[in-house]
Design an enzyme around this catalytic site. Structure first.
Site, mmCIF file in Angstrom:
data_model
loop_
_atom_site.group_PDB
_atom_site.id
_atom_site.type_symbol
_atom_site.label_atom_id
_atom_site.label_comp_id
_atom_site.label_asym_id
_atom_site.label_seq_id
_atom_site.Cartn_x
_atom_site.Cartn_y
_atom_site.Cartn_z
ATOM 1 C CD GLU A 278 -2.179 -1.144 3.023
ATOM 2 O OE1 GLU A 278 -2.019 -0.138 3.738
ATOM 3 O OE2 GLU A 278 -2.697 -2.168 3.451
ATOM 4 N N PRO A 279 1.717 1.449 -1.000
ATOM 5 C CG PRO A 279 2.746 1.535 -3.094
ATOM 6 C CD PRO A 279 1.856 0.682 -2.239
ATOM 7 N N GLY A 280 2.179 4.957 -0.470
ATOM 8 C CA GLY A 280 1.581 6.270 -0.697
ATOM 9 C C GLY A 280 2.668 7.275 -1.022
ATOM 10 N NE ARG A 281 6.505 9.640 3.705
ATOM 11 C CZ ARG A 281 6.146 10.716 4.415
ATOM 12 N NH1 ARG A 281 6.450 11.915 3.977
ATOM 13 N NH2 ARG A 281 5.521 10.584 5.564
ATOM 14 C CG ASP A 322 5.043 13.845 6.793
ATOM 15 O OD1 ASP A 322 4.951 12.738 7.341
ATOM 16 O OD2 ASP A 322 5.257 14.002 5.588
ATOM 17 C CB CYS A 347 -3.117 36.507 12.112
ATOM 18 S SG CYS A 347 -3.676 37.627 10.842
ATOM 19 C CG ASP A 348 -1.030 30.481 14.745
ATOM 20 O OD1 ASP A 348 -0.171 30.845 15.578
ATOM 21 O OD2 ASP A 348 -1.692 29.456 14.864
ATOM 22 C CE1 TYR A 376 -0.073 10.573 4.305
ATOM 23 C CE2 TYR A 376 2.212 10.350 3.659
ATOM 24 C CZ TYR A 376 0.994 9.786 3.940
ATOM 25 O OH TYR A 376 0.830 8.418 3.848
#
Ligand SMILES: Cc1ncc(COP(=O)(O)O)c(C=O)c1O
Length: 406
Positions: A278-281, A322, A347-348, A376
Site C-alpha cells: 500500500e505505498p503512498g508517499r 510529518d 496571523c498565527d 501529506y
C-alpha cells in the site's frame, strides 16, 4: 477531501511511454516553466507532474516484482494521480468513503481496491461494499463483529502491529494487534463464518531501513504457519503496507537496494501467499513542486523575514506532523545569501515555514520553490484565515494516453 483540479497542461517534458525504462532522475518543472505558470495563474501553486507519478510507480513495481501495488490515496487524493495510476495498471488502497467516491468517479474497477482503515463506521463499510470493494482490515474483535452482517460478501485482512520509533509516523502505535491476538481473531472469525484473507502491517511512514519490513514479514510467516497448524482456513494474502522512503534532505537507499532484503524475506513465504503493498508517499512525494510568492517583508532582530502567500496552514501543513525537510529555495539565485525566515501568510505565530534558511535579498513578488511536496501536503492543507489553498496545475497527464493510442 476533494482537492481542486484546476488546470491541466501538456508540456513537452520527457514522455514516459508504456514499459519504457525508468529514468533515474525525475525531471522537475524548470524555473522558466514555473515563471510562465505564475504569470498565467498567479501564486501559490502546486505543480503536479504525472510523469513523476508514472516513474515512481514503475520504479517500485520493478523493485518489488510480483507484488501488487495498491496506491494509498491519503497522501495525495487527486483525480489526476488516480487516472495516471489507473492507466499504469495500479490497484488502490482506500480508507474513507471520500476516497471510495474519488476512485469510483474516475472509473477504477472495484476489484482493484482494498479498504484498509482498521476502525470503521457501519456506513463506511456499506459505502465501500456498495461500490464493490469487499476486502477490509480489522485488528480487534469489536471490529471483526461489525462484519457479521456482511459475512457473505467480505474478506478480511488482520493487521499486525510492529512498532517503529524511527519512522515519521509510527502507525503501529495506533493500529494493529499482536500475533497472538491475530490468531484469536482468526479463530473467532471461523466460528462466525467470516472469511479471513490474510495479514497486513504498516511499518511506519518514511521508514529508513528495510530491516523493519524483514522482521515483520518473518513474524507474519510464523502466524501463517501457525494458522495452518491449528487447522484454521489457510491464509492467501500478505499486505506489506506502505512506508517506502523518499529523499527529502537526507539520502535514502535507492529503491532497488531498499527492496532487495524485503524480496528475500518474501521468497520464504509459502508459494500460495499473494503479496500486496500500500505505498503512498513513495509514489507521489516527488511529483509536486510548490510555488509561493513573497507578499511582504520585515527585518526582525536583525534577520530578514519574508511572508509568503502559502504556509503551515496551507501546502506546508506536513511540516507540523510529518517532519519532512522539503528542499526549499528561492527562484532567484543571484546575490549574497543571509540567514532568513520564511513565514506563512496567516496571523498565527506558529505559521513559519523555516526560521533559518539561507536566501539572497528578495523583493515582494519573488518566488519560493519547494520540491518533493506531493505527500501529506495539499491533502492536509486548510483554508485557515480564509487564505485559499494553492491552485493545482497538472502537467503531462495526457502524454501517456497519446503514446498508447498514437
Ligand atoms: C493503512 C495505510 N496504508 C498505507 C499508507 C501509506 O503509507 P506511506 O505514505 O508511508 O507509504 C498509510 C499511511 O498512513 C496507511 O495508514
Amino acid at each position: 477531501m476533494a482537492l481542486s483540479t484546476d488546470v491541466t497542461i501538456k508540456v513537452p517534458a520527457a514522455a514516459v511511454a508504456a514499459n519504457q525504462p525508468i529514468h533515474d532522475e525525475i525531471a522537475q518543472p524548470s524555473n522558466k516553466l514555473i515563471e510562465q505558470l505564475v504569470t498565467q495563474h498567479g501564486a501559490p501553486l502546486m505543480v503536479l507532474d504525472c510523469d513523476a507519478v508514472r516513474c515512481q510507480y514503475r520504479a517500485l513495481s520493478n523493485a518489488l516484482p510480483g507484488v501488487t501495488l495498491h496506491f494509498a490515496l491519503k497522501p495525495l487524493p487527486h483525480a489526476a494521480v488516480v487516472r495516471t495510476l489507473l492507466e499504469e495498471g495500479a490497484s488502490f488502497d482506500l480508507a474513507t468513503s471520500g476516497e471510495v467516491d474519488l476512485v469510483a468517479s474516475q472509473g477504477v474497477p472495484s476489484e482493484r481496491t482494498i479498504h484498509t482503515h482498521p476502525i470503521k463506521r457501519d456506513a463506511d463499510i456499506r459505502d465501500a461494499l456498495e461500490y464493490g470493494c469487499n476486502v477490509f482490515v480489522v485488528d480487534n474483535i469489536n471490529e471483526l463483529e461489525k462484519f457479521i452482517a456482511y459475512k457473505e460478501s467480505v474478506e478480511i485482512l488482520v493487521r499486525l502491529s510492529f512498532r517503529n520509533a524511527d519512522a515519521f509516523a509510527d502507525l503501529s502505535k495506533k493500529f494493529g494487534c499482536s500475533p497472538a491476538m491475530a490468531i484469536e481473531i482468526i479463530t473467532y472469525a471461523k466460528q462466525l463464518g467470516i472469511r479471513i484473507k490474510g495479514l497486513s502491517f504498516h511499518v511506519g511512514s518514511q521508514t529508513a531501513s528495510p530491516a523493519k519490513y524483514v522482521s515483520a514479514i518473518e513474524a507474519c510467516n510464523l502466524v501463517i504457519k501457525n494458522v495452518a497448524e491449528l487447522g484454521l482456513p489457510a491464509l492467501s494474502t500478505l499486505d506489506i503496507g506502505g512506508g517506502f522512503p523518499v529523499p527529502y534532505s537526507k539520502d535514502v537507499l535507492p529503491i532497488d537496494e531498499f527492496c532487495a532484503p524485503i524480496n528475500d524475506a518474501l521468497a520464504k513465504l509459502p508459494d500460495t501467499i499473494r503479496v500486496i503493498a500500500e505505498p503512498g508517499r513513495f509514489i507521489v512525494a516527488s511529483c509536486v513542486t510548490s510555488v509561493a510568492s513573497v507578499m511582504g517583508q520585515a527585518v526582525r532582530e536583525g534577520k530578514p523575514w519574508y511572508y509568503l502567500d502559502d504556509g503551515i496552514y496551507g501546502s506546508f501543513s506536513g511540516l507540523m506532523f510529518d517532519e519532512a525537510a522539503y528542499p526549499i529555495d528561492s527562484l532567484k539565485q543571484e546575490g549574497a545569501r543571509v540567514e532568513s525566515v520564511l513565514a506563512g501568510p496567516t496571523c498565527d505565530s506558529i505559521d513559519v515555514v523555516s526560521d533559518a534558511i539561507m536566501l539572497p535579498k528578495l523583493n515582494n513578488g519573488d518566488l519560493i520553490i519547494s520540491r518533493m511536496m506531493g505527500a501529506y501536503t495539499l491533502a492536509t492543507a486548510t483554508d485557515f484565515n480564509f487564505f485559499k489553498r494553492a491552485e493545482v496545475i497538472v502537467l503531462n497527464e495526457q502524454i501517456q494516453s497519446q503514446v498508447l493510442t498514437g
